[in-house]
Design a protein around this motif. Structure first.
Motif, PDB file in Angstrom:
ATOM      1  N   LEU A  12      31.919  48.802  27.633  1.00  0.00           N
ATOM      2  CA  LEU A  12      33.110  48.792  26.782  1.00  0.00           C
ATOM      3  C   LEU A  12      33.066  47.659  25.761  1.00  0.00           C
ATOM      4  O   LEU A  12      33.443  47.831  24.592  1.00  0.00           O
ATOM      5  N   ILE A  13      32.594  46.501  26.189  1.00  0.00           N
ATOM      6  CA  ILE A  13      32.481  45.363  25.263  1.00  0.00           C
ATOM      7  C   ILE A  13      31.461  45.682  24.177  1.00  0.00           C
ATOM      8  O   ILE A  13      31.706  45.440  22.986  1.00  0.00           O
ATOM      9  N   ALA A  14      30.342  46.256  24.544  1.00  0.00           N
ATOM     10  CA  ALA A  14      29.298  46.602  23.571  1.00  0.00           C
ATOM     11  C   ALA A  14      29.811  47.648  22.585  1.00  0.00           C
ATOM     12  O   ALA A  14      29.571  47.552  21.377  1.00  0.00           O
ATOM     13  N   SER A  20      33.521  47.347  15.864  1.00  0.00           N
ATOM     14  CA  SER A  20      33.941  46.240  15.007  1.00  0.00           C
ATOM     15  C   SER A  20      32.954  46.033  13.868  1.00  0.00           C
ATOM     16  O   SER A  20      33.350  45.865  12.709  1.00  0.00           O
ATOM     17  N   ALA A  21      31.672  46.048  14.178  1.00  0.00           N
ATOM     18  CA  ALA A  21      30.639  45.864  13.153  1.00  0.00           C
ATOM     19  C   ALA A  21      30.678  47.007  12.139  1.00  0.00           C
ATOM     20  O   ALA A  21      30.529  46.787  10.927  1.00  0.00           O
ATOM     21  N   ILE A  22      30.893  48.225  12.629  1.00  0.00           N
ATOM     22  CA  ILE A  22      30.966  49.386  11.740  1.00  0.00           C
ATOM     23  C   ILE A  22      32.154  49.249  10.802  1.00  0.00           C
ATOM     24  O   ILE A  22      32.040  49.470   9.583  1.00  0.00           O
ATOM     25  N   LEU A  23      33.294  48.881  11.333  1.00  0.00           N
ATOM     26  CA  LEU A  23      34.489  48.741  10.505  1.00  0.00           C
ATOM     27  C   LEU A  23      34.338  47.623   9.476  1.00  0.00           C
ATOM     28  O   LEU A  23      34.763  47.760   8.330  1.00  0.00           O
TER      29      LEU A  23
END
Length: 120
Positions: A12-14, A20-23
């Motif tokens: 879930l963290i990954a 987050s990186a995609i956004l």
């Protein structure tokens, strides 16, 4: 059981970090697109403004010439305008100025220069 929870937590963290990186990347992309569009629009508006300014100057010159023609300008007025044009040419960046030996031919020189300018 504990190991399973830790494994799910890691997953879930990954996945959260991935999202987050995609956004963040999508936000940067959208920002760059909007900045490029803004720069493009600014350049277009600047070019339109310069074109309108050139058009207004040319219209003013044409109006001035039309008024001279309607006023029935005599040789004295034409000589005065020639001297004014010569003054403008003398104030430019030129390092050499051609002056006719007799100032009466100045009107002819100005007319010639005007015709050359029109062709360019």
């Amino acid at each position: 059981m504990r190991a399973e929870r830790e494994r799910r937590e890691s997953i879930l963290i990954a996945e959260g970090q991935k999202q987050s990186a995609i956004l963040v990347a999508e936000g940067k992309k959208q920002s760059m697109i909007l900045e490029a569009e803004a720069e493009k629009e600014a350049a277009v508006q600047k070019a339109k403004g310069e074109a309108e300014a050139i058009l207004e100057v040319q219209k003013a010159k044409a109006d001035g010439l039309r008024m001279l023609k309607e006023a029935g300008a005599d040789a004295a007025v034409i000589k005065l305008r020639s001297l004014e044009a010569f003054e403008v040419a003398a104030n430019g960046q030129a390092t050499k100025i051609i002056v006719p030996s007799d100032m009466q031919n100045l009107a002819g020189v100005v007319t010639s220069v005007a015709e050359i300018a029109k062709t360019k």
